[in-house]
Design a protein around this motif. Structure first.
Motif, short mmCIF file in Angstrom:
data_model
loop_
_atom_site.label_atom_id
_atom_site.label_comp_id
_atom_site.label_asym_id
_atom_site.label_seq_id
_atom_site.Cartn_x
_atom_site.Cartn_y
_atom_site.Cartn_z
N LEU A 233 0.84 -1.19 0.00
CA LEU A 233 0.00 0.00 0.00
C LEU A 233 0.88 1.25 0.00
O LEU A 233 1.98 1.25 0.56
N PRO A 234 0.42 2.33 -0.62
CA PRO A 234 1.24 3.55 -0.71
C PRO A 234 1.41 4.23 0.65
O PRO A 234 0.46 4.33 1.43
N VAL A 235 2.63 4.67 0.93
CA VAL A 235 2.94 5.44 2.15
C VAL A 235 3.99 6.49 1.78
O VAL A 235 4.65 6.40 0.75
N ILE A 236 4.10 7.48 2.63
CA ILE A 236 5.17 8.45 2.49
C ILE A 236 6.40 7.92 3.23
O ILE A 236 6.27 7.41 4.34
N ILE A 237 7.57 8.04 2.63
CA ILE A 237 8.81 7.58 3.26
C ILE A 237 9.72 8.78 3.53
O ILE A 237 10.07 9.52 2.61
N ALA A 238 10.07 8.98 4.81
CA ALA A 238 11.04 10.01 5.19
C ALA A 238 12.35 9.29 5.52
O ALA A 238 12.38 8.42 6.40
N ARG A 239 13.41 9.64 4.83
CA ARG A 239 14.69 8.94 5.03
C ARG A 239 15.44 9.56 6.21
O ARG A 239 16.47 10.21 6.07
#
Length: 340
Positions: A233-239
């Motif tokens: 499922l789509p999610v936002i990824i913060a590195r």
């Protein structure tokens, strides 16, 4: 327990538990009577002639010249504990004095410097000072458990022993109200611990401020992109690590128009109500306006090691559309860069 008006304890909370109401003396003393003080003097056991008495050593009273308070002189308050807030330090308490031992000279130097900073910030006067020793002026302590304001003078010094480096703190003078009195072991143990806690609490404050500074440095360049979770499922990824990102969210989310209502770090959730932003806001950050309703959203943060996943649900707990998540990516990135 608190210091006088010149020395207000801000970073250190000392809790005084009172089992009952009454004056200061009653709060320090046992509630039972002191009838035991009238116990007759023990006499030597007299054995029957010809009998061979047998004694169990389990109950043998130790011999020696033991001195201490009795009756109302006995202080029933729990002993003051020293806050273990200095990483790697070993606390040695002996004869009422306190020594903070560290393995490296540089670490002991930092504690020594912290002690000087604490004295200066709290307006504690210095009576004598050398390169490795400080003798303070009078420090006044005010407590509901004491009949009068108590004052003490301390000696703080740098010490070394067996390859270890430390900072030693000793209570050297004692005053009750305006009367100077001999320093007792009870006073040394209790009020040396309180003074030591001012040093350890100040050291901990420096550590937290440094951690916050490093977190801000790491946040300067956080790549924020779209990705997928383990279910696809789509999610936002913060590195950026979870802890780093979490510390910056109180700045980032309100700047986006979200008024934070609830936060739960252990669960990784933040509930925030969105307030629609005007055209000037979107023009200033240079990104496409996000079509969000003025409702409460829940942000879900997942710890992925060196990365953090971000998902958003609406007031009914339903995940927002993937297109809306994509629209939020450049806004998050812009706010993370702005609030470095």
């Amino acid at each position: 327990m608190k210091l006088s008006s010149q020395l207000v304890v801000s970073s250190l909370a000392v809790f005084v538990l009172s089992a009952c109401s009454g004056n200061a003396s009653q709060r320090r003393q046992a509630q039972d009577d002191f009838e035991y003080l009238n116990t007759p003097t023990f006499s030597e056991w007299q054995s029957i002639e010809g009998a061979e008495p047998q004694f169990y050593t389990n109950y043998q009273v130790p011999q020696g010249d033991f001195r201490g308070g009795v009756g109302p002189q006995v202080d029933i308050r729990p002993p003051q504990q020293i806050l273990e807030l200095i990483p790697g330090a070993r606390i040695d308490r002996k004869g009422g004095d306190v020594t903070l031992w560290l393995l490296r000279a540089t670490e002991a130097d930092k504690v020594w410097s912290t002690a000087q900073t604490m004295l200066n910030e709290r307006g504690i006067g210095i009576q004598n000072q050398t390169e490795n020793s400080i003798e303070t002026g009078w420090v006044t302590w005010v407590s509901e458990d004491e009949d009068l304001p108590l004052s003490a003078r301390y000696q703080i010094s740098r010490v070394t022993s067996n390859g270890r480096h430390g900072v030693h703190l000793a209570l050297i003078d004692w005053r009750e109200g305006s009367d100077v009195k001999p320093v007792t072991l009870t006073n040394k143990e209790r009020y040396s611990a309180l003074m030591s806690n001012l040093v350890t609490a100040r050291y901990d404050l420096d550590i937290r401020l440094e951690a916050e500074r490093k977190a801000r440095e790491l946040v300067k360049n956080i790549p924020i992109t779209m990705g997928t979770d383990r279910s696809g499922l789509p999610v936002i990824i913060a590195r950026a690590p979870y802890d780093v990102l979490w510390n910056r969210l109180p700045d980032i989310l309100p700047a986006m128009g979200f008024n934070i209502e609830e936060r739960n770090r252990s669960q990784g959730t933040i509930k925030a109500k969105y307030v629609e932003q005007d055209d000037e806001f979107w023009q200033e950050i240079g990104v496409k306006p996000v079509e969000l309703r003025s409702i409460t959203y829940t942000f879900l943060f997942g710890d992925l090691g060196n990365r953090t996943s971000i998902n958003v649900t609406d007031a009914k707990g339903k995940p927002v559309e993937s297109e809306l998540l994509k629209d939020m990516v450049p806004v998050l990135a812009a706010m993370a860069e702005k609030y470095q």
